[in-house]
Design a protein around this motif. Structure first.
Motif, PDB file in Angstrom:
ATOM      1  N   UNK A 172       0.285   7.409   8.576  1.00  0.00           N
ATOM      2  CA  UNK A 172       1.612   6.943   8.191  1.00  0.00           C
ATOM      3  C   UNK A 172       1.991   7.602   6.865  1.00  0.00           C
ATOM      4  N   UNK A 173       3.003   8.476   6.920  1.00  0.00           N
ATOM      5  CA  UNK A 173       3.461   9.189   5.729  1.00  0.00           C
ATOM      6  C   UNK A 173       4.807   8.698   5.231  1.00  0.00           C
ATOM      7  N   UNK A 174       5.469   7.826   5.988  1.00  0.00           N
ATOM      8  CA  UNK A 174       6.770   7.303   5.587  1.00  0.00           C
ATOM      9  C   UNK A 174       7.286   6.334   6.625  1.00  0.00           C
ATOM     10  N   UNK A 175       8.388   5.643   6.333  1.00  0.00           N
ATOM     11  CA  UNK A 175       8.936   4.649   7.269  1.00  0.00           C
ATOM     12  C   UNK A 175       9.320   5.233   8.626  1.00  0.00           C
ATOM     13  N   UNK A 176       9.592   6.536   8.677  1.00  0.00           N
ATOM     14  CA  UNK A 176       9.916   7.201   9.935  1.00  0.00           C
ATOM     15  C   UNK A 176       9.018   8.399  10.181  1.00  0.00           C
ATOM     16  N   UNK A 218       0.831  -1.199   0.000  1.00  0.00           N
ATOM     17  CA  UNK A 218       0.000   0.000   0.000  1.00  0.00           C
ATOM     18  C   UNK A 218       0.870   1.254   0.000  1.00  0.00           C
ATOM     19  N   UNK A 219       0.326   2.328  -0.529  1.00  0.00           N
ATOM     20  CA  UNK A 219       1.069   3.576  -0.695  1.00  0.00           C
ATOM     21  C   UNK A 219       0.809   4.519   0.486  1.00  0.00           C
ATOM     22  N   UNK A 220       1.787   5.365   0.748  1.00  0.00           N
ATOM     23  CA  UNK A 220       1.606   6.439   1.722  1.00  0.00           C
ATOM     24  C   UNK A 220       0.739   7.530   1.083  1.00  0.00           C
ATOM     25  N   UNK A 221      -0.001   8.313   1.894  1.00  0.00           N
ATOM     26  CA  UNK A 221      -0.235   8.110   3.325  1.00  0.00           C
ATOM     27  C   UNK A 221      -1.420   7.163   3.541  1.00  0.00           C
ATOM     28  N   UNK A 222      -1.426   6.496   4.674  1.00  0.00           N
ATOM     29  CA  UNK A 222      -2.570   5.664   5.031  1.00  0.00           C
ATOM     30  C   UNK A 222      -2.851   5.787   6.516  1.00  0.00           C
ATOM     31  N   UNK A 223      -4.058   5.420   6.894  1.00  0.00           N
ATOM     32  CA  UNK A 223      -4.454   5.433   8.303  1.00  0.00           C
ATOM     33  C   UNK A 223      -4.293   4.028   8.854  1.00  0.00           C
ATOM     34  N   UNK A 224      -3.589   3.927   9.968  1.00  0.00           N
ATOM     35  CA  UNK A 224      -3.315   2.643  10.602  1.00  0.00           C
ATOM     36  C   UNK A 224      -3.936   2.600  11.990  1.00  0.00           C
TER      37      UNK A 224
END
Length: 359
Positions: free
Chosen positions: A150-154, A131-137
Motif C-alpha cells: 500500500x503506497x497511497x489511498x489509491x 501508520x505511514x506508507x508504504x506498508x504490507x497489508x
C-alpha cells in the motif's frame, strides 16, 4: 491535513448493513459506527443468500444512516461528504447502498465518493494507528485474501493472493462439513480451543511454490476426507474428534498465511509496518502467528480492533475521506460493481468475465 472532514459512510456489500460518521483529521476519528447484521436471516441456509441480503439492506440502510447520525450527535447539515461501498460485493446489496448515498448526496449537494470495499479494509490501519506508507497489508476476509503493498489511498500493488477459496470461505465450508453453525470462522475457532492440532496431518497447499499465492480449496477437501474416514471408522463424529479437526484446519491456515506473509515482507524491504485486516483477522490463532512473524522481521505489527476487522462503514468513511483529501470525487454516474480489483495492472488471479476481473 489541518482541516477536519466529517464524512458519512455506508457499507452494504455482503450481509452487514452499516453506516458511520468519521472525522478525518480529528484525534478520535470514529464519531459513530452502526452495524446491523443478518446472521439470523441466513442461518438456516448455511450461507448468505444474495436476494435475502439485498432486501434486508434496502430495509435497513436508511435506518443505519439515521442511527449513525444520532450516535454522532450531528445532522446532515454538518456532513462534508458521503462515502459508499461501490463494490466489490453482492450486487443487490451494493446497489442499495449506492442508491441511498446518491440520494443523500443529491438532495444535500454533497460530494459523493465511491469506495472499493477492499480499500476500506486495507486503509483501516491508517485510521486506527496512523501508520505511514508504504506498508504490507494481508487482507484476509470471507471472500478475499491477498497481500498488498500500500503506497497511497489509491495505490495498491498485489503481491499475491488466493487462486481459489478465500480463508473465510474455507472456514465456512469446513464448519458446514463438521456440522457447526454459520458463520464458520467463530464456530471453528471456538471448537478448536479444546482440540489437538496435531491429531490430523492436513496439507499446507502451495508452500512448495516460491511466490505469495495461496490455495485453500484442497485444505477444505482434506477436512472432508478426514471426516468421512473418521465416520467410517467410528460410526459417527464425536465432539473431541470434531475439535481436533477444527484445530488442525486452523493451524494449517495459520501456517500457510505465516509462510506466505514472510515472502511478501521480503518483497518490500522498505515497508514501515506489517498490517492485517478483514474478518478472518479476528481469529486469535492467526493473529498470534502473524504477530510472531512481524517480531522476527523487526517490523511493527498492526491489526485493527476486532470490531473494525469485520465489515463496517467507518472504514468506508475513512477511505472516502482519504480520497476526498486528494481531490477525488464521483458523480451520479457512480455504478455498483460486483467485481473491482484493487490492483488493476496485475493479471487477474481468479480469471475475468463480462463483469471484469474477480481479483
Amino acid at each position: 491535513m489541518a482541516q477536519v472532514l466529517t464524512v458519512l459512510g455506508l457499507e452494504s456489500s455482503c450481509d452487514d448493513t452499516a453506516s458511520a460518521v468519521v472525522r478525518f483529521g480529528a484525534p478520535t476519528p470514529i464519531a459513530s459506527s452502526i452495524v446491523y447484521g443478518q446472521t439470523a436471516l441466513h442461518a438456516e441456509f448455511g450461507g448468505v443468500v444474495p436476494e435475502i441480503a439485498a432486501r434486508a439492506h434496502a430495509e435497513k440502510i436508511d435506518l443505519a444512516v439515521e442511527a449513525a447520525l444520532q450516535e454522532a450527535d450531528i445532522t446532515l447539515d454538518t456532513i462534508d461528504a458521503i462515502a459508499v461501498t461501490a463494490g466489490p460485493g453482492l450486487i443487490g446489496g451494493v446497489l442499495a447502498g449506492v442508491m441511498c448515498a446518491k440520494g443523500l448526496a443529491a438532495t444535500r449537494g454533497l460530494p459523493l465518493i465511491g469506495v472499493n470495499h477492499l480499500a476500506g479494509h486495507a486503509l483501516t490501519p491508517r485510521m486506527t494507528d496512523g501508520i505511514a506508507f508504504p506498508y504490507v497489508m494481508l487482507l484476509v476476509s470471507g471472500g478475499h485474501c491477498q497481500f498488498l503493498r500500500v503506497d497511497g489511498p489509491d495505490d495498491f500493488t498485489r503481491l499475491g493472493g488466493t487462486i481459489d477459496d478465500a480463508p473465510g470461505e474455507a472456514f465456512d465450508k469446513t464448519a458446514r462439513i463438521l456440522g457447526l453453525l454459520q458463520p464458520g470462522g467463530p464456530s471453528v475457532e471456538v471448537a478448536a480451543q479444546s482440540g489437538d492440532h496435531k491429531a490430523f496431518a492436513l496439507p499446507r497447499p502451495l508452500l512448495d511454490r516460491p511466490n505469495c499465492d495461496m490455495s485453500f480449496s484442497g485444505l477444505k477437501t482434506a477436512v472432508l476426507r478426514a471426516r468421512d474416514a473418521v465416520i467410517a471408522r467410528d460410526g459417527g463424529l464425536h465432539e473431541a474428534v470434531r475439535a481436533d479437526l477444527c484445530a488442525a484446519f486452523q493451524a494449517a491456515v495459520r501456517d500457510v498465511l505465516v509462510a506466505k506473509s514472510r515472502r511478501a515482507l521480503a518483497l518490500c524491504p522498505d515497508a514501515t509496518t506489517f498490517a492485517v485486516a478483514g474478518g478472518v483477522a479476528a481469529n486469535q490463532t492467526l493473529r498470534t502467528g502473524l504477530t510472531q512473524l512481524a517480531d522476527e522481521a523487526n517490523l511493527p505489527f498492526c491489526a485493527p480492533p476486532l470490531r473494525l476487522c469485520t465489515d463496517n462503514a467507518a472504514m468506508i468513511a475513512w477511505a472516502g475521506a482519504e480520497r476526498l483529501a486528494l481531490g477525488a470525487r464521483d458523480d451520479m454516474t457512480l455504478a455498483a460493481r460486483p467485481r473491482w480489483p484493487l490492483d488493476t495492472t496485475s493479471p487477474a488471479l481468479l480469471g475475468s468475465g463480462k463483469k471484469g476481473a474477480k481479483a
